[in-house]
Design an enzyme around this catalytic site. Structure first.
Site, PDB file in Angstrom:
ATOM      1  N   LYS A 270      28.371  69.850 -16.632  1.00 15.77           N
ATOM      2  CA  LYS A 270      27.899  68.760 -16.189  1.00 15.77           C
ATOM      3  C   LYS A 270      27.032  69.148 -14.595  1.00 15.77           C
ATOM      4  O   LYS A 270      26.040  68.449 -14.478  1.00 15.77           O
ATOM      5  CB  LYS A 270      28.623  67.727 -15.851  1.00 15.77           C
ATOM      6  CG  LYS A 270      29.377  67.061 -17.112  1.00 15.77           C
ATOM      7  CD  LYS A 270      30.361  65.927 -16.876  1.00 15.77           C
ATOM      8  CE  LYS A 270      30.815  65.245 -18.148  1.00 15.77           C
ATOM      9  NZ  LYS A 270      31.781  66.343 -19.043  1.00 15.77           N
ATOM     10  N   ASP A 331      34.415  64.135 -12.559  1.00 15.71           N
ATOM     11  CA  ASP A 331      35.004  64.285 -14.112  1.00 15.71           C
ATOM     12  C   ASP A 331      36.512  64.612 -14.081  1.00 15.71           C
ATOM     13  O   ASP A 331      36.814  65.792 -14.171  1.00 15.71           O
ATOM     14  CB  ASP A 331      34.085  65.571 -14.702  1.00 15.71           C
ATOM     15  CG  ASP A 331      34.415  65.666 -16.134  1.00 15.71           C
ATOM     16  OD1 ASP A 331      34.895  64.860 -16.595  1.00 15.71           O
ATOM     17  OD2 ASP A 331      33.851  66.698 -16.580  1.00 15.71           O
ATOM     18  N   CYS A 384      37.320  61.986 -20.539  1.00 11.91           N
ATOM     19  CA  CYS A 384      37.147  61.998 -22.048  1.00 11.91           C
ATOM     20  C   CYS A 384      38.186  61.389 -22.467  1.00 11.91           C
ATOM     21  O   CYS A 384      39.048  62.032 -23.549  1.00 11.91           O
ATOM     22  CB  CYS A 384      36.932  63.522 -22.515  1.00 11.91           C
ATOM     23  SG  CYS A 384      38.062  64.484 -21.957  1.00 11.91           S
TER      24      CYS A 384
END
Length: 444
Positions: A270, A331, A384
């Site tokens: 990312k 993240d 995720c």
């Protein structure tokens, strides 16, 4: 290129040697995976490094069969007596070679790899197989009969019941379970001015490349070739990155010349995407508590020629940088439940206590970086994970503590529809990983 299942099988004596290697590797994966909660890919990579006698065909056979066993573990465990199942899931593999071969054979049969299932039956002197039905769950029930088990198997058994109860109410559970039992696709992200050069090289190695209809740099690739070996990869012209992961940086929408922070960067997929979207102008500061991951990121950034990325390890505490940022991408570490297709069997290693610890860590990470963003800047939180307790619940709790932040509506990267600041992309949305993201703007 032909699938391994279409290749001619080895001679019986050579296949028996290959089956011995498979049993050895499977014991390692099951004992270390369940005992130490390590992912299968890392265990297999270490096994292959230690066992150089494994050729490419051996590695393909072993990997595919072991992953099938883990992918369908929810079925396979039902064939075992409870005592043996409990032993195995605690990391103790006491099965005989024939018992283990039978379990691995059933994994091949359920996955549709009928040639190797039949070869294992012959090599291990097992009873003859039934004529296979046309879907994995049906074949799993055939194997239940094969092993004289009376249980009726359903797709819901592919995950532990306590996890089933935590899945979001709006999740298409039937589709989710079917995709969980299938192999994930490979997506790449182009990061060059001439995409055709990458596509041409892919075609030269008999790889199929299909552009995503909405994201211009996202390409789905079907190939038996190691993509890391391609010259275009070595030149930094593409990165292997799932479609859902690409959507995170697109949602962040960094502008050229801005200053961004990616403090949970890992190996930097990312980070690189942020730098690309900024047209290599401005700066992206990457951080992680793992220096080895940042070394990988530095290599990738040099390979692709990104001048606007810096990387520095940190201790994971409150950010103490001198400058405020236009945006921070968090993240966050999570259960990874949205990528279980890529890490089969991981659902059997997760515990409720793990989830509680993760949600607390996620809340703390958001807290640590709340003061590092300028007024008008944005915080993008991503996991995720499929679980609300790691996603919307963490975001809502953060917003309740920080009235200076508000959810910032954005376009759904795959549909163009406006979403009210929080979005979960499911696997069925694009044959991709499942992923959650929230975009918040600092308003005061």
């Amino acid at each position: 290129m032909k699938d391994i299942r279409e290749k001619k099988l080895l001679a019986p004596e050579k296949f028996r040697a290959q089956l011995n290697l498979l049993n050895d590797a499977a014991r390692r994966v099951l004992s270390t995976g369940f005992g130490r909660k390590m992912p299968a890919d890392r265990i297999l990579a270490a096994y292959f490094r230690e066992n150089r006698r494994c050729g490419s065909r051996d590695r393909a056979f072993i990997s595919e069969t072991v992953y099938s066993a883990l992918r369908y573990w929810g079925f396979l465990r039902e064939y075992l007596p409870s005592e043996r199942r409990n032993e195995l899931e605690s990391g103790s593999v006491k099965m005989t070679a024939k018992e283990l071969s039978a379990l691995l054979m059933s994994a091949c049969f359920i996955s549709g790899d009928l040639k190797n299932a039949s070869a294992i039956v012959s090599a291990a002197n097992l009873p003859a197989l039934p004529r296979a039905l046309n879907n994995p769950c049906a074949r799993a029930n055939q194997m239940a009969g094969y092993f004289n088990c009376t249980v009726r198997l359903t797709d819901s058994m592919l995950i532990p019941q306590w996890i089933d109860e935590l899945l979001p109410a709006d999740l298409d559970k039937s589709s989710y379970l079917q995709m969980l039992a299938s192999r994930p696709p490979v997506w790449i992200r182009l990061q060059c001015n001439d995409p055709q050069e990458v596509i041409n090289e892919l075609r030269c190695v008999d790889a199929e490349a299909e552009f995503h209809p909405v994201l211009p740099n996202a390409v789905r690739v079907r190939s038996k070739v190691n993509l890391y070996s391609l010259e275009s990869f070595k030149a930094g012209k593409f990165e292997i990155q799932d479609l859902a992961s690409q959507c995170v940086s697109i949602t962040a929408a960094p502008k050229p010349g801005e200053r961004w922070l990616d403090p949970c960067a890992g190996a930097g997929g990312k980070t690189l995407h942020l730098a690309q979207l900024m047209m290599r102008k401005g700066s992206v500061q990457a951080g992680d508590i793992r220096e080895e991951k940042l070394n990988d990121l530095r290599l990738r950034a040099r390979r692709a020629g990104f001048p606007n990325i810096t990387a520095k390890a940190h201790n994971g505490g409150v950010w103490k940088g001198k400058h405020l940022f236009d945006g921070v991408l968090l993240d966050a570490p999570c259960s990874c439940s949205g990528v279980w297709r890529r890490n089969p069997g991981a659902q059997w290693k997760l515990s409720p206590e793990d989830l509680k610890e993760l949600s607390a860590t996620q809340s703390q990470i958001m807290e640590n970086y709340a003061a590092s963003i300028r007024i008008g800047g944005v915080m993008v939180y991503a996991t995720c994970s499929l679980f609300d307790m790691e996603n919307s619940a963490v975001v809502k709790e953060f917003l309740a503590r920080h009235n200076e932040y508000k959810l910032d509506p954005f376009e759904h990267p795959l549909t163009g529809k406006i979403v009210p600041g929080m979005l979960r992309i499911d696997s069925v949305d694009g044959d991709c990983d499942a992923l959650f993201m929230a975009k918040m703007r600092k308003v005061k």
